[in-house]
Design a protein around this motif. Sequence first.
Motif, mmCIF file in Angstrom:
data_model
loop_
_atom_site.group_PDB
_atom_site.id
_atom_site.type_symbol
_atom_site.label_atom_id
_atom_site.label_comp_id
_atom_site.label_asym_id
_atom_site.label_seq_id
_atom_site.Cartn_x
_atom_site.Cartn_y
_atom_site.Cartn_z
ATOM 1 N N ARG A 34 0.842 -1.203 0.000
ATOM 2 C CA ARG A 34 0.000 0.000 0.000
ATOM 3 C C ARG A 34 0.870 1.244 0.000
ATOM 4 O O ARG A 34 2.051 1.215 0.340
ATOM 5 C CB ARG A 34 -0.942 0.012 1.197
ATOM 6 C CG ARG A 34 -0.252 0.254 2.530
ATOM 7 C CD ARG A 34 -1.237 0.238 3.669
ATOM 8 N NE ARG A 34 -0.577 0.517 4.943
ATOM 9 C CZ ARG A 34 -1.191 0.516 6.105
ATOM 10 N NH1 ARG A 34 -2.486 0.223 6.171
ATOM 11 N NH2 ARG A 34 -0.527 0.792 7.211
ATOM 12 N N ASP A 35 0.278 2.355 -0.369
ATOM 13 C CA ASP A 35 0.942 3.657 -0.395
ATOM 14 C C ASP A 35 0.980 4.195 1.027
ATOM 15 O O ASP A 35 -0.064 4.358 1.665
ATOM 16 C CB ASP A 35 0.154 4.588 -1.317
ATOM 17 C CG ASP A 35 0.789 5.951 -1.496
ATOM 18 O OD1 ASP A 35 1.728 6.305 -0.749
ATOM 19 O OD2 ASP A 35 0.331 6.682 -2.387
ATOM 20 N N SER A 36 2.168 4.519 1.527
ATOM 21 C CA SER A 36 2.270 5.008 2.901
ATOM 22 C C SER A 36 1.652 6.390 3.077
ATOM 23 O O SER A 36 1.309 6.774 4.188
ATOM 24 C CB SER A 36 3.732 5.025 3.361
ATOM 25 O OG SER A 36 4.490 5.892 2.566
ATOM 26 N N LYS A 37 1.487 7.139 1.979
ATOM 27 C CA LYS A 37 0.847 8.453 2.069
ATOM 28 C C LYS A 37 -0.672 8.357 2.149
ATOM 29 O O LYS A 37 -1.331 9.299 2.553
ATOM 30 C CB LYS A 37 1.248 9.311 0.869
ATOM 31 C CG LYS A 37 2.717 9.674 0.826
ATOM 32 C CD LYS A 37 3.049 10.557 -0.358
ATOM 33 C CE LYS A 37 2.801 9.969 -1.703
ATOM 34 N NZ LYS A 37 3.584 8.836 -2.136
ATOM 35 N N ALA A 38 -1.223 7.217 1.746
ATOM 36 C CA ALA A 38 -2.676 7.027 1.733
ATOM 37 C C ALA A 38 -3.006 5.599 2.188
ATOM 38 O O ALA A 38 -3.532 4.800 1.416
ATOM 39 C CB ALA A 38 -3.226 7.307 0.348
ATOM 40 N N PRO A 39 -2.701 5.262 3.441
ATOM 41 C CA PRO A 39 -2.862 3.880 3.896
ATOM 42 C C PRO A 39 -4.305 3.371 3.926
ATOM 43 O O PRO A 39 -4.523 2.161 3.897
ATOM 44 C CB PRO A 39 -2.254 3.891 5.298
ATOM 45 C CG PRO A 39 -2.296 5.312 5.725
ATOM 46 C CD PRO A 39 -2.170 6.129 4.479
ATOM 47 N N ALA A 40 -5.268 4.253 3.935
ATOM 48 C CA ALA A 40 -6.662 3.820 3.969
ATOM 49 C C ALA A 40 -7.183 3.440 2.584
ATOM 50 O O ALA A 40 -8.245 2.835 2.463
ATOM 51 C CB ALA A 40 -7.545 4.919 4.563
ATOM 52 N N ARG A 41 -6.445 3.770 1.556
ATOM 53 C CA ARG A 41 -6.858 3.425 0.199
ATOM 54 C C ARG A 41 -6.614 1.957 -0.090
ATOM 55 O O ARG A 41 -6.091 1.222 0.730
ATOM 56 C CB ARG A 41 -6.109 4.291 -0.799
ATOM 57 C CG ARG A 41 -6.555 5.732 -0.752
ATOM 58 C CD ARG A 41 -5.838 6.492 -1.810
ATOM 59 N NE ARG A 41 -6.797 7.370 -2.468
ATOM 60 C CZ ARG A 41 -6.471 8.193 -3.415
ATOM 61 N NH1 ARG A 41 -5.237 8.242 -3.867
ATOM 62 N NH2 ARG A 41 -7.379 8.973 -3.945
ATOM 63 N N ALA A 42 -6.936 1.551 -1.254
ATOM 64 C CA ALA A 42 -6.824 0.145 -1.670
ATOM 65 C C ALA A 42 -5.382 -0.359 -1.596
ATOM 66 O O ALA A 42 -4.438 0.412 -1.718
ATOM 67 C CB ALA A 42 -7.351 -0.016 -3.085
ATOM 68 N N THR A 43 -5.253 -1.654 -1.403
ATOM 69 C CA THR A 43 -3.948 -2.300 -1.411
ATOM 70 C C THR A 43 -3.856 -3.240 -2.601
ATOM 71 O O THR A 43 -4.867 -3.664 -3.165
ATOM 72 C CB THR A 43 -3.723 -3.118 -0.127
ATOM 73 O OG1 THR A 43 -4.710 -4.140 -0.054
ATOM 74 C CG2 THR A 43 -3.800 -2.246 1.112
ATOM 75 N N LEU A 44 -2.639 -3.547 -2.980
ATOM 76 C CA LEU A 44 -2.378 -4.553 -3.998
ATOM 77 C C LEU A 44 -1.896 -5.799 -3.274
ATOM 78 O O LEU A 44 -1.160 -5.700 -2.291
ATOM 79 C CB LEU A 44 -1.288 -4.083 -4.956
ATOM 80 C CG LEU A 44 -1.576 -2.825 -5.763
ATOM 81 C CD1 LEU A 44 -0.323 -2.384 -6.511
ATOM 82 C CD2 LEU A 44 -2.708 -3.085 -6.737
#
Length: 63
Positions: A34-44
């Motif tokens: 996941r993107d550390s700047k947007a942890p609540a967004r989707a993960t791969l």
Amino acid sequence: MAQAVRWQKSSYSGGGDGNTCVEVADLDTHIAVRDSKAPARATLTFPADTFARFVEALKRPAN
């Protein structure tokens, strides 16, 4: 009870608050990213063996 996911940042995350990188979590058979700047967004997610081969390929010198 489900076990909490433990996210880890790279030691190369940069200065300051260290949120300029990706985070990974070991989910036994899969690796989540996941993107550390947007942890609540989707993960791969990737199969663990596929992710391991990807990381090893990154370590090889470019031709």
